[in-house]
Design a protein around this motif. Sequence first.
Motif, PDB file in Angstrom:
ATOM      1  N   VAL A  64       0.831  -1.204   0.000  1.00  0.00           N
ATOM      2  CA  VAL A  64       0.000   0.000   0.000  1.00  0.00           C
ATOM      3  C   VAL A  64       0.868   1.258   0.000  1.00  0.00           C
ATOM      4  O   VAL A  64       0.626   2.202  -0.761  1.00  0.00           O
ATOM      5  N   VAL A  65       1.883   1.276   0.852  1.00  0.00           N
ATOM      6  CA  VAL A  65       2.740   2.462   0.932  1.00  0.00           C
ATOM      7  C   VAL A  65       3.539   2.635  -0.357  1.00  0.00           C
ATOM      8  O   VAL A  65       3.704   3.753  -0.861  1.00  0.00           O
ATOM      9  N   SER A  66       4.022   1.536  -0.936  1.00  0.00           N
ATOM     10  CA  SER A  66       4.752   1.617  -2.212  1.00  0.00           C
ATOM     11  C   SER A  66       3.871   2.199  -3.309  1.00  0.00           C
ATOM     12  O   SER A  66       4.280   3.117  -4.029  1.00  0.00           O
ATOM     13  N   ASP A  67       2.653   1.663  -3.435  1.00  0.00           N
ATOM     14  CA  ASP A  67       1.736   2.156  -4.471  1.00  0.00           C
ATOM     15  C   ASP A  67       1.405   3.628  -4.248  1.00  0.00           C
ATOM     16  O   ASP A  67       1.346   4.424  -5.195  1.00  0.00           O
ATOM     17  N   MET A  68       1.184   3.992  -2.983  1.00  0.00           N
ATOM     18  CA  MET A  68       0.829   5.359  -2.638  1.00  0.00           C
ATOM     19  C   MET A  68       1.942   6.332  -3.011  1.00  0.00           C
ATOM     20  O   MET A  68       1.719   7.376  -3.638  1.00  0.00           O
ATOM     21  N   LEU A  69       3.163   5.994  -2.614  1.00  0.00           N
ATOM     22  CA  LEU A  69       4.281   6.899  -2.841  1.00  0.00           C
ATOM     23  C   LEU A  69       4.640   7.013  -4.318  1.00  0.00           C
ATOM     24  O   LEU A  69       4.969   8.100  -4.803  1.00  0.00           O
ATOM     25  N   VAL A 113      10.186   4.541  -5.183  1.00  0.00           N
ATOM     26  CA  VAL A 113      10.456   3.502  -4.192  1.00  0.00           C
ATOM     27  C   VAL A 113      11.490   2.562  -4.792  1.00  0.00           C
ATOM     28  O   VAL A 113      11.208   1.847  -5.758  1.00  0.00           O
ATOM     29  N   ILE A 114      12.677   2.537  -4.206  1.00  0.00           N
ATOM     30  CA  ILE A 114      13.760   1.735  -4.784  1.00  0.00           C
ATOM     31  C   ILE A 114      13.881   0.366  -4.125  1.00  0.00           C
ATOM     32  O   ILE A 114      14.580  -0.509  -4.640  1.00  0.00           O
ATOM     33  N   ALA A 115      13.204   0.173  -2.978  1.00  0.00           N
ATOM     34  CA  ALA A 115      13.224  -1.134  -2.325  1.00  0.00           C
ATOM     35  C   ALA A 115      12.127  -1.192  -1.279  1.00  0.00           C
ATOM     36  O   ALA A 115      11.778  -0.170  -0.674  1.00  0.00           O
TER      37      ALA A 115
END
Length: 369
Positions: A12-17, A25-27
């Motif tokens: 969720v946080v990866s998609d959001m950012l 998001v690199i990792a």
Amino acid sequence: MIVDDSAVVRQVVSDMLTRDPQIQVIAAVSDPVFALERLKTLSPDVIVLDVEMPRMDGITFLRRLMSERPTPVVMCSSLTEAGAATTLDALAAGAVAIVTKPKMGVKNFLLDASTDIIAQVKAAASANVKRLTPSARSDSRPAAVLPSPLKPAADAGRAGQKFTADAVLAATTGAMKRTTERIVAIGTSTGGTQALEAVLKVLPKDAPGIIAVQHMPERFTAAFADRLNKICQVTVREATTGERLLPGHVLIAPGGKHLMLKRSGAYYYAEVLDGALVNRHKPSVDVLFRSVANCAGPNAMGVIMTGMGDDGARGLKEMRESGSSTLAQDEASCVVFGMPKEAIRLGGAQRTLPLNEIAGAILLYAAGA
């Protein structure tokens, strides 16, 4: 880089950012051990870090990170009283911001809070990382940061109109003339937990009464005030309605509530109330400063310190116009110079000082100098 043992949170946080074109998001890894391995080849500008994880807890990882390669870290912490104490340890270790999350309904909460989380990651990326190092902390410089409280999207003023202090109280010209009792109002945000500690720790028991807003999530302010109370000569408490502001006492605004100064005769006391977010914050520095301008005027000093955004800038100008003494923390000692910079631009600050000189300025003001 995202470090969280929850696959849902990582996704969720990866998609959001990544929806923000300025963020990559690199990792995204499940624990600090994997993070340490990836950091051998990656150099993230910001790390979003969970607290409780397998193999190595977030605070141990954070301390190692700050000693070996200081990097802005946004802590992702559960919104509980127990979690508050742990997260304050993380702030003391050098974290830049807090993202609070509930135990249940995490996915929906993170989606609702996406605007705030993105803003906090960007703020962390621009933070003065030199202020986060152990050498900076030993020099009484600010070492950690707290963001604005994350509230449900339905909260007034959250995602739409940016309300001013007018949404909570009107400006008046009823401040009483000078008296023998002097008070100090402090407003701070990003970097403020350590900045406040640096100021309050050196004040004596007979320091003037202080009323303060630190942007902080609900359930964290009580633990923060208790921690300060244990290490300071002055008495530090989370403010409650009707409590008098006395010499040697510091009242901290509760997270998720506004704090105002009120007057009854020659006595000053606190009023805690709900209301719309002001400058997207609750508590808001502008609300506190306006209330001080309204009822204390020339009997008060206003201090604005490190923080992102502009909350408090207009209120400090109102304090100055009401006869208060006003000052801003200088750029060199701020983690984020946003709030002081805006106050200076508007003409609200009579002067600027480095963090390690603010306590002395407060004592000189209290002595009438």
